[in-house]
Design an enzyme around this catalytic site. Structure first.
Site, PDB file in Angstrom:
ATOM      1  CB  CYS A 191       2.333  24.168 -20.514  1.00 41.40           C
ATOM      2  SG  CYS A 191       1.363  22.679 -20.762  1.00 41.40           S
ATOM      3  CG  ASN A 219       7.292  21.373 -17.049  1.00 42.11           C
ATOM      4  OD1 ASN A 219       8.452  21.751 -17.073  1.00 42.11           O
ATOM      5  ND2 ASN A 219       6.963  20.096 -16.985  1.00 42.11           N
ATOM      6  CD  GLU A 260       4.919  17.668 -13.749  1.00 41.80           C
ATOM      7  OE1 GLU A 260       5.231  16.856 -12.854  1.00 41.80           O
ATOM      8  OE2 GLU A 260       5.011  17.422 -14.967  1.00 41.80           O
ATOM      9  CB  CYS A 301       0.751  25.723 -25.102  1.00 43.34           C
ATOM     10  SG  CYS A 301       1.037  25.391 -23.347  1.00 43.34           S
ATOM     11  CD  GLU A 351       4.778  25.012 -24.268  1.00 45.52           C
ATOM     12  OE1 GLU A 351       4.779  24.776 -23.043  1.00 45.52           O
ATOM     13  OE2 GLU A 351       4.610  24.133 -25.126  1.00 45.52           O
ATOM     14  CB  CYS A 387      -0.236  20.720 -24.881  1.00 43.39           C
ATOM     15  SG  CYS A 387      -0.755  22.180 -23.960  1.00 43.39           S
TER      16      CYS A 387
HETATM   17  N1  THU Z   1       4.119  20.363 -20.800  1.00 48.00           N
HETATM   18  C1  THU Z   1       4.569  21.609 -21.119  1.00 48.00           C
HETATM   19  O1  THU Z   1       5.171  22.297 -20.284  1.00 48.00           O
HETATM   20  N2  THU Z   1       4.340  22.076 -22.370  1.00 48.00           N
HETATM   21  C2  THU Z   1       3.694  21.379 -23.355  1.00 48.00           C
HETATM   22  O2  THU Z   1       3.468  21.912 -24.432  1.00 48.00           O
HETATM   23  C3  THU Z   1       3.291  19.986 -23.108  1.00 48.00           C
HETATM   24  C4  THU Z   1       3.373  19.517 -21.716  1.00 48.00           C
HETATM   25  C5  THU Z   1       4.356  19.846 -19.451  1.00 48.00           C
HETATM   26  C6  THU Z   1       3.131  19.716 -18.606  1.00 48.00           C
HETATM   27  C7  THU Z   1       3.536  18.643 -17.632  1.00 48.00           C
HETATM   28  O3  THU Z   1       4.205  19.233 -16.544  1.00 48.00           O
HETATM   29  C8  THU Z   1       4.530  17.781 -18.393  1.00 48.00           C
HETATM   30  O4  THU Z   1       4.916  18.554 -19.522  1.00 48.00           O
HETATM   31  C9  THU Z   1       3.973  16.447 -18.872  1.00 48.00           C
HETATM   32  O5  THU Z   1       2.792  16.616 -19.540  1.00 48.00           O
END
Ligand code: THU
Length: 132
Positions: free
Chosen positions: A55, A44, A46, A91, A57, A88
């Site tokens: 994300c 991930n 940010e 994804c 994935e 999520c």
């Molecule tokens: N995140 C993912 O990388 N994958 C997911 O399926 C759920 C959330 C990340 C996004 C963000 O950087 C952090 O987790 C918190 O939401």
């Protein structure tokens, strides 16, 4: 050559260490095995403008697609969660775009859940459904 579940989880864990998550502190790693046998990893990423975060994935899948891949054998996702991490909804929809393949969910404690894209997102939106 096909990687074992444990080998793919290991790749996802390595990718998780590269996560850029200064705002949530929640690191996620993913590794997708394409039909070609090549593994694409993602973490991930940010942003100060939180909505721009991406994300793990989707980064792994988009890397693969951008290299010409279209089909996948399996994807592993790892995070430091209580129980295997749950991807999520966005994804799940992106996975469903590329068919029904195996999804391995894991956490840092070694807990694993093996599922499929169809199980994670029944009734996914699919514009191609009306093509035939
Ligand atoms: N995140 C993912 O990388 N994958 C997911 O399926 C759920 C959330 C990340 C996004 C963000 O950087 C952090 O987790 C918190 O939401």
């Amino acid at each position: 050559m096909t990687l074992t579940v444990q080998e793919l989880i290991k790749k996802a864990k390595e990718a998780k260490e590269k996560a850029y998550a200064p705002y949530s502190g929640f690191k996620v790693g993913a590794a997708v095995e394409a039909e070609s046998g090549i593994i694409y990893t993602g973490c991930n990423v940010e942003n100060s403008s939180f909505g721009l975060s991406m994300c793990a994935e989707r980064i792994a899948i988009f890397k693969a697609i951008s290299k010409g891949e279209r089909k996948f054998k399996k994807i592993a996702v790892v995070a430091n969660t209580k129980g295997p991490v749950s991807p999520c909804g966005a994804c799940r929809q992106v996975m469903a775009e590329f068919g029904n393949f195996d999804v391995i969910l894991a956490n840092d404690d070694g807990e694993i859940e093996q599922t499929t894209v169809d199980q994670l997102l029944p009734g996914a939106f699919d514009l191609r459904r009306d093509e035939n």
